[in-house]
Enzyme design. Sequence first.
Site, PDB file in Angstrom:
ATOM      1  N   ASP A 170       0.815  -1.207   0.000  1.00  0.00           N
ATOM      2  CA  ASP A 170       0.000   0.000   0.000  1.00  0.00           C
ATOM      3  C   ASP A 170       0.857   1.269   0.000  1.00  0.00           C
ATOM      4  OD1 ASP A 170      -2.323  -1.430   0.073  1.00  0.00           O
ATOM      5  OD2 ASP A 170      -2.679  -1.161   2.216  1.00  0.00           O
ATOM      6  N   TYR A 226       6.171 -10.505   7.067  1.00  0.00           N
ATOM      7  CA  TYR A 226       6.020  -9.061   7.266  1.00  0.00           C
ATOM      8  C   TYR A 226       6.425  -8.699   8.692  1.00  0.00           C
ATOM      9  CZ  TYR A 226       3.287  -8.272   2.980  1.00  0.00           C
ATOM     10  OH  TYR A 226       2.881  -8.160   1.672  1.00  0.00           O
TER      11      TYR A 226
END
Length: 588
Positions: A170, A226
Amino acid sequence: MAADETSHAGSAPATSDSTHKTNNGNRGRGGFNGARRGGGRGGNRGNDKQKRKHTGFGSGKGDVPDKRERIQNDRNAKRRKVITEENDGNSYMSIAFTPEEIAAEERRPKRKVAVLIGYAGTGYHGIQINHKEKTIEGDIFAAFVAAGAISKANADDPKKSSLVRCARTDKGVHAAGNVLSLKLIVEDEDIVDKINQNLPEQIRVWGIQRTSNGFSCYQACDSRWYEYLMPSYSLLPPQPHSFLGKKIAESTREKGMQDEYMGRLDDVTTFWEEVEKNDIQPILEKLDADVREEVLRKLHDTADQTLADDGLPTKPDAEVGAQDVPMEDVACKSDAKGEAKAEKELTPVELALRELKAAYVAAKRRYRVTAPRIERLQQALNLYLGTRNYHNYTVMKSANDPSAKRHIKSFEVNPTPIQIGDTQWLSLKVHGQSFMMHQIRKMVAMAVMVVRCGAPLDIITESYGPRRISIPKAPGLGLMLERPMFTEYNKKAAGLEKEAIDFAKYEEKITAFKDDHIYRRMFEVEEKENSFHLFFNQIDNFRTDYFLWVTAGGVGASHERSDRAERVPKALEAELGDEADGVVEIGT
């Protein structure tokens, strides 16, 4: 396509006629081969059928483009429309050269490769290339062209090079390791250095590796790691005078659950009381009585905001947001010509509000998390392990959509916080097969909301059920793609005499890059903009039932959206992620 496929850099773009003839010729050769395999009559019928496509009624209009050419023409038309009509003739993904420049370029072979990259996402509109926004891929694609890794003939459309990303990130999200797969000209031994010379320091190419011709980094990726970094003060409960703080207190009294909720907040129950006594009260006491009264009124107005029908606060910005205007905004602003102009003189009330805001933020930054709160957060993260239905953790997914089920291998918080300046940070690492848009940020926000509000952990389990609940997405500032994994592909690569896709060989460079460009940016942006403070202040202070599932009333007390298309308050769109238009992605 063959491994020795070459780019079409040696000649001007083919016309419709030349393309048509080439395609017919290819099919003709296929027809002859088919005749030899299955008999001449079958092959001739195929050729006759092809000819009939271009004869008869309407044939006077000329040759009819084949399917591939029609698709390319449609794509070019759409691209031109976006560039000319919607983006004032500019594009971040289409680099134009003249026919003369293309014709003069040497024809060189291109190979299917995996490009290992890292980037700090600050200032970029995510990774995925598009015409209108500055993106990571946009800058990398331009660097490929500048370094000669993509021919001028193919510079006008990344699809000509079969560009695919492993994980989409994003706006503002970082990646220590990500992978692109595409066809590049990689004859030069120093091609990586040439590409990096044309990139900003916050984007790096770690290496380029030859792959099998059918390789797709998106399809070949087994799982992804992540990391999410957040200030430890994110685990502090809402301020008692905030809307959410009041609702939690009211609901626990009504349900007779005060002891249960307070027991889960035992190490932070007196935090805000001490802040009010030691940090806030001294500021209020030095104010004139009339100024103090107005300051308190505005503070309470901020905490008691109602969202109007259009989703906007019922009080104007000057009334609502005074305590959350960054201190740097006090200085001066620029006019339309870029010349500095003095900021209007602040009133005593405005000065007091700024001082109180700074005191609240400073108190948060002084907070030091305890082992029990970290353990409580870990217990919440453990409820994500295994295969779960995450329809509430993304956009445009229903509970019965099979693609909403995702598998989480591990989700752990480092029990040892990181001290950066005045702020203490926590590191959370998650390993999953694949993720949907916003999923990790919503998983973090859900776990943090449950812990900071003293809510029962089984709310997380309930979120996998059919009921639709609204979960905010934590700030993108703290999210980083650590690296994708290619375990199965690497096993096969050895048999194909191809190099394994492994970031380990670049570990030293990656570690230095994370310290200098990713972590440093996270810490500096938070220090300057108070991103996490503003996020939780927004969640806590707007009068909306969207997040009342943290109260003693549970999910039944919160707003249940009737469908994904239901209009949400504009003031909460950013927190909910509904501005994403339902685009599903592998990376969060």
